[in-house]
Design a protein around this motif. Sequence first.
Motif, PDB file in Angstrom:
ATOM      1  N   ALA A   1       0.842  -1.198   0.000  1.00  0.00           N
ATOM      2  CA  ALA A   1       0.000   0.000   0.000  1.00  0.00           C
ATOM      3  C   ALA A   1       0.872   1.242   0.000  1.00  0.00           C
ATOM      4  N   ILE A   2       0.278   2.337  -0.452  1.00  0.00           N
ATOM      5  CA  ILE A   2       0.878   3.663  -0.342  1.00  0.00           C
ATOM      6  C   ILE A   2       0.187   4.378   0.804  1.00  0.00           C
ATOM      7  N   LEU A   3       0.982   4.870   1.768  1.00  0.00           N
ATOM      8  CA  LEU A   3       0.458   5.640   2.889  1.00  0.00           C
ATOM      9  C   LEU A   3       0.935   7.084   2.734  1.00  0.00           C
ATOM     10  N   ILE A   4      -0.010   8.007   2.659  1.00  0.00           N
ATOM     11  CA  ILE A   4       0.305   9.425   2.500  1.00  0.00           C
ATOM     12  C   ILE A   4      -0.111  10.144   3.775  1.00  0.00           C
ATOM     13  N   GLU A   5       0.811  10.854   4.378  1.00  0.00           N
ATOM     14  CA  GLU A   5       0.543  11.584   5.609  1.00  0.00           C
ATOM     15  C   GLU A   5       0.829  13.067   5.394  1.00  0.00           C
ATOM     16  N   ALA A   6       0.001  13.920   5.972  1.00  0.00           N
ATOM     17  CA  ALA A   6       0.213  15.365   5.916  1.00  0.00           C
ATOM     18  C   ALA A   6       0.045  15.941   7.312  1.00  0.00           C
ATOM     19  N   SER A   7       0.828  16.978   7.628  1.00  0.00           N
ATOM     20  CA  SER A   7       0.705  17.617   8.932  1.00  0.00           C
ATOM     21  C   SER A   7       0.919  19.115   8.789  1.00  0.00           C
ATOM     22  N   ALA A   8       0.141  19.883   9.585  1.00  0.00           N
ATOM     23  CA  ALA A   8       0.257  21.342   9.607  1.00  0.00           C
ATOM     24  C   ALA A   8      -0.409  21.856  10.869  1.00  0.00           C
ATOM     25  N   ASP A   9       0.263  22.756  11.560  1.00  0.00           N
ATOM     26  CA  ASP A   9      -0.320  23.414  12.739  1.00  0.00           C
ATOM     27  C   ASP A   9      -0.807  22.439  13.795  1.00  0.00           C
ATOM     28  N   GLY A  10      -0.087  21.329  13.961  1.00  0.00           N
ATOM     29  CA  GLY A  10      -0.475  20.366  14.969  1.00  0.00           C
ATOM     30  C   GLY A  10      -1.593  19.433  14.552  1.00  0.00           C
ATOM     31  N   HIS A  11      -2.080  19.575  13.306  1.00  0.00           N
ATOM     32  CA  HIS A  11      -3.133  18.698  12.790  1.00  0.00           C
ATOM     33  C   HIS A  11      -2.517  17.696  11.815  1.00  0.00           C
ATOM     34  N   ARG A  12      -3.193  16.556  11.666  1.00  0.00           N
ATOM     35  CA  ARG A  12      -2.631  15.493  10.838  1.00  0.00           C
ATOM     36  C   ARG A  12      -3.748  14.812  10.057  1.00  0.00           C
ATOM     37  N   ALA A  13      -3.431  14.399   8.834  1.00  0.00           N
ATOM     38  CA  ALA A  13      -4.387  13.645   8.013  1.00  0.00           C
ATOM     39  C   ALA A  13      -3.611  12.593   7.237  1.00  0.00           C
ATOM     40  N   GLU A  14      -4.293  11.526   6.835  1.00  0.00           N
ATOM     41  CA  GLU A  14      -3.615  10.495   6.059  1.00  0.00           C
ATOM     42  C   GLU A  14      -4.570   9.842   5.065  1.00  0.00           C
ATOM     43  N   LEU A  15      -3.962   9.300   4.019  1.00  0.00           N
ATOM     44  CA  LEU A  15      -4.671   8.516   3.002  1.00  0.00           C
ATOM     45  C   LEU A  15      -3.926   7.206   2.808  1.00  0.00           C
ATOM     46  N   ARG A  16      -4.671   6.155   2.479  1.00  0.00           N
ATOM     47  CA  ARG A  16      -4.073   4.869   2.128  1.00  0.00           C
ATOM     48  C   ARG A  16      -4.639   4.409   0.792  1.00  0.00           C
ATOM     49  N   ARG A  17      -3.778   3.914  -0.073  1.00  0.00           N
ATOM     50  CA  ARG A  17      -4.198   3.353  -1.342  1.00  0.00           C
ATOM     51  C   ARG A  17      -3.492   2.028  -1.555  1.00  0.00           C
ATOM     52  N   LEU A  18      -4.253   0.998  -1.959  1.00  0.00           N
ATOM     53  CA  LEU A  18      -3.693  -0.313  -2.202  1.00  0.00           C
ATOM     54  C   LEU A  18      -2.842  -0.316  -3.470  1.00  0.00           C
ATOM     55  N   ILE A  19      -1.813  -1.169  -3.462  1.00  0.00           N
ATOM     56  CA  ILE A  19      -1.004  -1.404  -4.664  1.00  0.00           C
ATOM     57  C   ILE A  19      -1.293  -2.818  -5.142  1.00  0.00           C
ATOM     58  N   HIS A  20      -1.682  -2.940  -6.411  1.00  0.00           N
ATOM     59  CA  HIS A  20      -2.024  -4.243  -6.966  1.00  0.00           C
ATOM     60  C   HIS A  20      -0.771  -4.967  -7.453  1.00  0.00           C
ATOM     61  N   HIS A  21      -0.851  -6.280  -7.497  1.00  0.00           N
ATOM     62  CA  HIS A  21       0.255  -7.096  -8.033  1.00  0.00           C
ATOM     63  C   HIS A  21       0.528  -6.722  -9.487  1.00  0.00           C
TER      64      HIS A  21
END
Length: 250
Positions: free
Chosen positions: A229-249
């Motif tokens: 999977a691809i894990l994308i994380e973002a942070s700003a001003d003490g806040h955090r968000a993330e996305l996950r996307r599967l990687i296929h064979h």
Amino acid sequence: MIPGYNTDIEFDGTIYHVQTEDKGLKARLIVSLVYVGGEILASKRTSYDDLMTDGKVDEAALIERLQRQHKLICAAIRAGRIEDLRRMGKQMGADGNGASAHKGKRRGGESGALKKKAQSADATVEVAPRFAPHPANGSESSAWLDLPASSVDDLQLSLLEERDFRAGETVVLSVRVGYGPSCAIPNAFVKVKILGTTFRPTIFNTRTDHNGIATLRLMIPHFTAGRAAILIEASADGHRAELRRLIHHA
């Protein structure tokens, strides 16, 4: 009266100071001021009459509303809305509502020279002199700021283009970081991890541009078994968000 917030924000080489505070149960107002070098550039006032019951305020709701308003204005500055405020200030001066530049101390809101007063039924509303008086009933006036309040409650992270990810590919990944769809966050920290059960993780770091967009070129490892999977994380001003996307064979 609950404690307020003071935040310095740098945008395009200028430091803006945002001060938000509760004016107390007599006024029942949340007041935010934006300063540059002691000059008031903008103000925002919000009544909290609706939070009152039998002369007492719902303190938890008041704290939440104060925090939300402060974040709203900070987010607007990071989105580059300052020129809108400057133009409004000049227009007020042309209309005779404060043609000269006013200076004052940041601590405690306006100084005596920075105040004029508009009377309401049960409160005195302090009005920054470079801007038009707010409605007499104390309701929110935000012509200079059209972001909905709900847009700043949480940091949001999104892909500019949704697609399938497959093993062995080289992809260009563009993500947007913002407080809702209308307010992008420049210089937010973005981390991308490519994780899998059959290969070592790879990590990429970058920051968003002035449009709140970060772009990375990624090489996805080749694999034919296991999960990834691809894990994308973002942070700003003490806040955090993330996305996950599967990687296929492959």
